[in-house]
Scaffold this motif. Structure first.
Motif, PDB file in Angstrom:
ATOM      1  N   LYS A  55     -43.624 -14.894 -11.311  1.00  0.00           N
ATOM      2  CA  LYS A  55     -42.622 -13.936 -11.801  1.00  0.00           C
ATOM      3  C   LYS A  55     -42.574 -12.681 -10.938  1.00  0.00           C
ATOM      4  O   LYS A  55     -43.579 -12.297 -10.349  1.00  0.00           O
TER       5      LYS A  55
ATOM      6  N   HIS B  12     -46.901 -16.577 -24.677  1.00  0.00           N
ATOM      7  CA  HIS B  12     -47.894 -15.691 -25.318  1.00  0.00           C
ATOM      8  C   HIS B  12     -48.145 -16.165 -26.749  1.00  0.00           C
ATOM      9  O   HIS B  12     -49.082 -16.879 -26.989  1.00  0.00           O
TER      10      HIS B  12
ATOM     11  N   HIS C 213     -41.528 -13.572 -22.425  1.00  0.00           N
ATOM     12  CA  HIS C 213     -42.771 -13.027 -22.970  1.00  0.00           C
ATOM     13  C   HIS C 213     -42.472 -12.551 -24.383  1.00  0.00           C
ATOM     14  O   HIS C 213     -41.653 -11.643 -24.567  1.00  0.00           O
TER      15      HIS C 213
ATOM     16  N   HIS D 131     -48.092 -14.245 -12.672  1.00  0.00           N
ATOM     17  CA  HIS D 131     -47.544 -13.071 -11.969  1.00  0.00           C
ATOM     18  C   HIS D 131     -48.374 -12.936 -10.694  1.00  0.00           C
ATOM     19  O   HIS D 131     -48.923 -11.870 -10.411  1.00  0.00           O
TER      20      HIS D 131
ATOM     21  N   HIS E  28     -46.886 -20.215 -15.934  1.00  0.00           N
ATOM     22  CA  HIS E  28     -46.698 -18.775 -16.206  1.00  0.00           C
ATOM     23  C   HIS E  28     -47.715 -17.977 -15.400  1.00  0.00           C
ATOM     24  O   HIS E  28     -48.892 -17.918 -15.745  1.00  0.00           O
TER      25      HIS E  28
ATOM     26  N   ASP F  60     -51.245 -17.063 -16.840  1.00  0.00           N
ATOM     27  CA  ASP F  60     -50.749 -15.674 -16.910  1.00  0.00           C
ATOM     28  C   ASP F  60     -51.366 -14.806 -15.806  1.00  0.00           C
ATOM     29  O   ASP F  60     -51.355 -13.570 -15.920  1.00  0.00           O
TER      30      ASP F  60
HETATM   31 FE    FE Z   1     -47.218 -12.880 -18.354  1.00  0.00          FE
END
Ligand code: FE
Ligand code: NIG
Length: 410
Positions: free
Chosen positions: A146, A270, A247, A79, A77, A321
């Protein structure tokens, strides 16, 4: 061929690798002490105890005396593709504003989207390369990236193209996720349904036609997208064979986990706020719960109750994340340490969560996440350490000496 010999301890050795590990099985981390490992091209060919090392003529032999070897981290996960940073919001939070208050003022995700829309594809690639190379050196050997900071069709496609190009140009396995439903963009303020229409009718078909994504994601949260929006998007995405990874439960438990499970989500991520119903919804499913402890650390929000999840017999994966707002760090070593320190996972559980279970959350458990013959030659060689428990214990030290991804030294 590359031979690693005199390895103090080789971790996560699985003759036949499980797809994922759940509950009590996460407590076991099989190892070989005083071991060797042989890699050829991009694969692990063989390994064993130094007591029965065969005659091997390798192009390169690395003496690992005193060092531990383990599978590279699987970060399911991130970004990682984004433009610029948000350190001003960080300072605003220090001065008393909450993450939600900053978002309501036009900061947060839409702030990153503005920056990204005004950044060229080449520049976005250049900024992202720096982060990817950094996390590879920190031991990450497979990663999910992502979209979601574009929020226009053009900018979302741009993000995904950059993520794909990173995968073409680097040995690391990259999975991509379409997260158009990350926030309602300013142009659609008060018209969330209009934006949902754009996602479903324009973005999804284009993402699918250009084969830019493996997965679909949505920020299912109060003030962002509802459980009904989640149902709509995931139903629509199914037509394009995009598997959900969502998410959910970051700030509020609104029933998104059950909706994710209902749509056979590969993961729900999360989970800082978790109810008994959420845990029940996950029981017996194929969905991997994913905790993001660096996000909890950075935002000072609760940690995902990973102990409860594992003690309920469920699996758990750990990921970074990595993003400009809630987690400006892609360091899986810190994630593993923080899971032990703050979530009370044992080192064995945390390493399982960050390797084989992370691989599962990217559909990669057949090729990544364990030391298994035929799997990708993705390994971390540590500096000299007394035991693997030292990795999370000495949380602030960089204990990595070398990283191999697909057999190539990073
Ligand atoms: Fe995230
Ligand atoms: O996973 N929570 C939603 N999305 C990101 C953070 C987005 C941002 O603040 O830029 C996350 O934490």
């Amino acid at each position: 061929m590359i031979l690693l010999k005199n390895i103090k301890e080789l971790l996560q050795v699985r003759d036949t690798a499980p797809k994922k590990l759940s509950g009590a099985a996460m407590k076991a981390l099989p190892t070989i002490k005083n071991a060797w490992l042989l890699m050829e091209d991009d694969r692990i060919v063989d390994f064993g105890s130094m007591d029965n090392l065969k005659e091997i003529v390798a192009a390169e032999t690395i003496d690992c005396t005193g060092k531990t070897v383990l599978p590279a981290w699987c970060d399911s996960h991130t970004h990682l593709v984004y433009a610029g940073n948000r350190e001003q919001e960080f300072v605003d939070r220090i001065n008393g504003l909450s993450y939600q208050e900053i978002a309501e003022k036009g900061g947060g995700i839409v702030n990153s989207a503005k920056k990204l829309q005004n950044t060229s594809e080449a520049e976005l690639y250049a900024q992202s390369v720096v982060r990817l190379e950094e996390v590879m050196k920190l031991g990450t050997g497979a990663i999910e990236i992502k979209s979601g900071y574009g929020l226009t069709t053009e900018a979302e496609l741009k993000m995904l193209r950059v993520a794909k190009k990173l995968g073409d140009n680097y040995p690391i396995a990259i999975k991509t996720t379409f997260l158009g439903a990350h926030a309602v963009p300013t142009e659609f303020k008060g018209n969330k349904d209009g934006y949902m229409d754009l996602i479903c009718n324009e973005m999804l078909p284009k993402v699918a036609a250009e084969k830019l994504a493996d997965y679909v994601d949505i920020f299912c949260e109060e003030g962002y997208f509802s459980v009904a929006d989640t149902d709509r998007l995931l139903s629509e995405a199914k037509k394009y064979k995009l598997i959900p990874k969502i998410h959910v439960n970051q700030f509020n438990a609104i029933g998104g986990i059950a909706m994710g499970v209902q749509h056979n989500a590969l993961s729900v991520d999360h989970l800082e706020v978790l109810t008994a119903e959420d845990i029940k919804a996950l029981q017996g499913s194929h969905t991997m719960p994913v905790a993001l402890p660096s996000c909890s650390y950075f935002l000072s929000i609760p940690y995902t109750p990973g102990r409860d999840l594992i003690d309920s017999g469920l699996p758990l994966a750990l990921a970074t994340d990595y993003n400009p707002g809630s987690t400006p760090s892609g360091n899986m070593n810190f994630v593993v340490a923080t899971a032990c320190i703050k979530m009370k996972l044992t080192p064995e559980e945390a390493i399982n969560a960050a390797t084989i279970n992370g691989a599962y959350a990217m559909g990669l458990s057949d090729t990544h996440g364990s030391i298994t013959k035929g799997k990708k030659a993705n390994v971390i060689i540590t500096k000299k350490i007394p035991s693997y428990g030292y990795l999370p214990y000495a949380f602030g030290s960089n204990l990595i000496e070398a990283v191999f991804i697909n057999g190539q030294k990073v």
